[in-house]
Design a protein around this motif. Sequence first.
Motif, PDB file in Angstrom:
ATOM      1  N   GLU A  14      10.281  29.469  93.883  1.00 39.25           N
ATOM      2  CA  GLU A  14      11.164  29.582  93.016  1.00 39.25           C
ATOM      3  C   GLU A  14      11.568  28.552  91.887  1.00 39.25           C
ATOM      4  OE1 GLU A  14      13.216  32.200  90.237  1.00 39.25           O
ATOM      5  OE2 GLU A  14      11.824  32.674  91.893  1.00 39.25           O
ATOM      6  N   ALA A  15      11.588  27.483  92.757  1.00 39.72           N
ATOM      7  CA  ALA A  15      12.074  26.123  92.074  1.00 39.72           C
ATOM      8  C   ALA A  15      11.063  25.642  91.244  1.00 39.72           C
ATOM      9  CB  ALA A  15      12.274  24.861  93.070  1.00 39.72           C
ATOM     10  N   LYS A  16       9.623  25.878  91.719  1.00 40.11           N
ATOM     11  CA  LYS A  16       8.592  25.554  90.820  1.00 40.11           C
ATOM     12  C   LYS A  16       8.375  26.480  89.758  1.00 40.11           C
ATOM     13  CE  LYS A  16       5.869  23.087  94.551  1.00 40.11           C
ATOM     14  NZ  LYS A  16       4.666  23.098  95.500  1.00 40.11           N
ATOM     15  N   LYS A  17       8.625  27.597  89.851  1.00 40.43           N
ATOM     16  CA  LYS A  17       8.690  28.801  88.724  1.00 40.43           C
ATOM     17  C   LYS A  17       9.644  28.293  87.662  1.00 40.43           C
ATOM     18  CE  LYS A  17       9.862  33.246  89.330  1.00 40.43           C
ATOM     19  NZ  LYS A  17       9.998  34.348  89.611  1.00 40.43           N
ATOM     20  N   ILE A  18      10.732  27.953  87.984  1.00 40.58           N
ATOM     21  CA  ILE A  18      11.915  27.478  87.043  1.00 40.58           C
ATOM     22  C   ILE A  18      11.512  26.256  86.290  1.00 40.58           C
ATOM     23  CG2 ILE A  18      14.364  26.940  86.956  1.00 40.58           C
ATOM     24  CD1 ILE A  18      15.005  29.159  89.044  1.00 40.58           C
ATOM     25  N   GLY A  19      10.886  25.478  87.126  1.00 37.23           N
ATOM     26  CA  GLY A  19      10.477  24.042  86.492  1.00 37.23           C
ATOM     27  C   GLY A  19      11.592  22.854  86.932  1.00 37.23           C
ATOM     28  N   VAL A  20      12.167  23.146  88.341  1.00 35.52           N
ATOM     29  CA  VAL A  20      13.175  21.982  88.597  1.00 35.52           C
ATOM     30  C   VAL A  20      12.364  21.205  89.653  1.00 35.52           C
ATOM     31  CG1 VAL A  20      15.299  23.200  88.157  1.00 35.52           C
ATOM     32  CG2 VAL A  20      14.174  23.597  90.492  1.00 35.52           C
ATOM     33  N   VAL A  21      12.914  20.070  90.027  1.00 33.87           N
ATOM     34  CA  VAL A  21      12.228  19.339  91.233  1.00 33.87           C
ATOM     35  C   VAL A  21      13.197  18.787  92.252  1.00 33.87           C
ATOM     36  CG1 VAL A  21      10.532  18.112  89.488  1.00 33.87           C
ATOM     37  CG2 VAL A  21      12.680  16.721  89.851  1.00 33.87           C
ATOM     38  N   GLY A  22      12.877  18.266  93.357  1.00 28.86           N
ATOM     39  CA  GLY A  22      13.635  17.866  94.549  1.00 28.86           C
ATOM     40  C   GLY A  22      13.216  18.364  95.736  1.00 28.86           C
ATOM     41  N   TRP A  23      14.029  18.977  96.852  1.00 26.80           N
ATOM     42  CA  TRP A  23      13.665  19.291  98.039  1.00 26.80           C
ATOM     43  C   TRP A  23      14.524  20.373  98.616  1.00 26.80           C
ATOM     44  CZ3 TRP A  23      17.070  18.245 101.820  1.00 26.80           C
ATOM     45  CH2 TRP A  23      18.024  17.347 101.686  1.00 26.80           C
ATOM     46  N   VAL A  24      13.959  21.134  99.505  1.00 24.45           N
ATOM     47  CA  VAL A  24      14.995  22.046 100.446  1.00 24.45           C
ATOM     48  C   VAL A  24      14.423  21.972 101.727  1.00 24.45           C
ATOM     49  CG1 VAL A  24      13.244  23.818 100.208  1.00 24.45           C
ATOM     50  CG2 VAL A  24      15.489  24.362 100.556  1.00 24.45           C
ATOM     51  N   LYS A  25      15.522  22.089 102.601  1.00 24.51           N
ATOM     52  CA  LYS A  25      15.355  22.212 104.132  1.00 24.51           C
ATOM     53  C   LYS A  25      16.106  23.359 104.826  1.00 24.51           C
ATOM     54  CE  LYS A  25      16.065  19.022 107.985  1.00 24.51           C
ATOM     55  NZ  LYS A  25      16.468  17.733 108.483  1.00 24.51           N
ATOM     56  N   ASN A  26      15.397  23.888 105.848  1.00 23.68           N
ATOM     57  CA  ASN A  26      16.080  25.195 106.648  1.00 23.68           C
ATOM     58  C   ASN A  26      16.721  24.168 107.616  1.00 23.68           C
ATOM     59  OD1 ASN A  26      15.148  27.284 105.515  1.00 23.68           O
ATOM     60  ND2 ASN A  26      13.107  26.990 106.461  1.00 23.68           N
ATOM     61  N   THR A  27      18.084  24.548 107.867  1.00 20.72           N
ATOM     62  CA  THR A  27      18.742  23.713 108.934  1.00 20.72           C
ATOM     63  C   THR A  27      18.729  24.443 110.185  1.00 20.72           C
ATOM     64  OG1 THR A  27      21.133  25.079 108.694  1.00 20.72           O
ATOM     65  CG2 THR A  27      20.309  22.833 107.038  1.00 20.72           C
ATOM     66  N   SER A  28      19.128  23.900 111.408  1.00 17.87           N
ATOM     67  CA  SER A  28      19.270  24.252 112.763  1.00 17.87           C
ATOM     68  C   SER A  28      20.090  25.525 112.815  1.00 17.87           C
ATOM     69  CB  SER A  28      19.135  23.364 113.744  1.00 17.87           C
ATOM     70  OG  SER A  28      20.495  22.866 113.747  1.00 17.87           O
ATOM     71  N   THR A  29      21.184  25.729 112.042  1.00 13.89           N
ATOM     72  CA  THR A  29      22.312  26.754 111.948  1.00 13.89           C
ATOM     73  C   THR A  29      21.739  27.815 111.003  1.00 13.89           C
ATOM     74  OG1 THR A  29      23.280  25.439 110.155  1.00 13.89           O
ATOM     75  CG2 THR A  29      24.002  25.029 112.438  1.00 13.89           C
ATOM     76  N   GLY A  30      20.726  27.747 110.474  1.00 12.17           N
ATOM     77  CA  GLY A  30      20.306  29.030 109.859  1.00 12.17           C
ATOM     78  C   GLY A  30      20.597  29.155 108.279  1.00 12.17           C
ATOM     79  N   THR A  31      20.986  27.686 107.814  1.00 15.03           N
ATOM     80  CA  THR A  31      21.332  27.600 106.585  1.00 15.03           C
ATOM     81  C   THR A  31      20.379  26.770 105.910  1.00 15.03           C
ATOM     82  OG1 THR A  31      22.348  25.341 106.606  1.00 15.03           O
ATOM     83  CG2 THR A  31      23.860  27.618 106.853  1.00 15.03           C
ATOM     84  N   VAL A  32      20.427  26.585 104.449  1.00 19.66           N
ATOM     85  CA  VAL A  32      19.406  26.037 103.583  1.00 19.66           C
ATOM     86  C   VAL A  32      20.237  24.750 102.869  1.00 19.66           C
ATOM     87  CG1 VAL A  32      17.612  26.131 101.706  1.00 19.66           C
ATOM     88  CG2 VAL A  32      17.930  27.888 103.231  1.00 19.66           C
ATOM     89  N   THR A  33      19.767  23.566 102.947  1.00 17.39           N
ATOM     90  CA  THR A  33      20.183  22.640 102.283  1.00 17.39           C
ATOM     91  C   THR A  33      19.184  21.979 101.573  1.00 17.39           C
ATOM     92  OG1 THR A  33      21.586  20.582 102.486  1.00 17.39           O
ATOM     93  CG2 THR A  33      19.677  20.701 104.106  1.00 17.39           C
ATOM     94  N   GLY A  34      19.562  20.939 100.505  1.00 18.28           N
ATOM     95  CA  GLY A  34      18.357  20.446  99.604  1.00 18.28           C
ATOM     96  C   GLY A  34      19.090  19.887  98.282  1.00 18.28           C
ATOM     97  N   GLN A  35      18.244  19.407  97.361  1.00 20.16           N
ATOM     98  CA  GLN A  35      18.706  18.779  96.212  1.00 20.16           C
ATOM     99  C   GLN A  35      17.770  19.296  95.112  1.00 20.16           C
ATOM    100  OE1 GLN A  35      18.296  14.379  94.808  1.00 20.16           O
ATOM    101  NE2 GLN A  35      20.026  14.545  95.899  1.00 20.16           N
ATOM    102  N   VAL A  36      18.351  19.691  93.830  1.00 19.89           N
ATOM    103  CA  VAL A  36      17.477  20.071  92.631  1.00 19.89           C
ATOM    104  C   VAL A  36      17.949  19.377  91.595  1.00 19.89           C
ATOM    105  CG1 VAL A  36      17.539  21.984  91.025  1.00 19.89           C
ATOM    106  CG2 VAL A  36      17.902  22.562  93.688  1.00 19.89           C
TER     107      VAL A  36
END
Length: 83
Positions: A14-36
Motif C-alpha cells: 500500500e505504501a508503494k501504491k500511495i507513493g510514500v517511503v519508510g519502513w514497517v515491522k511486525n512486532t512480537s506482540t502482533g502489532t505493526v510499527t514503522g515510519q512513513v
Amino acid sequence: MTALVSHAEYTEGEAKKIGVVGWVKNTSTGTVTGQVQGPEEKVDSMKSWLSKVGSPSSRIDRTNFSNEKTISKLEYSNFSIRY
C-alpha cells in the motif's frame, strides 16, 4: 496452493501504491510499527489506510501516530520491511 502474507507485506504494498517511503515491522506482540515519509497528503492517505483498512486479516483496535514533524528531505529512498 496457499500463501500467507504478513501485515507488513500488505502495508509495504500500500505504501508503494500511495507513493510514500519508510519502513514497517511486525512486532512480537502482533502489532505493526514503522515510519512513513512523503508529501503531507500522501502521508495522510497512508495514515487513513492504516487506521481504517489494513491488511485483509488484520483487526485494527487502535492506531497511534507519534513524532510527526516536517522534514526538509526524505531520509529513505523506498519503503521496506524490517525484521
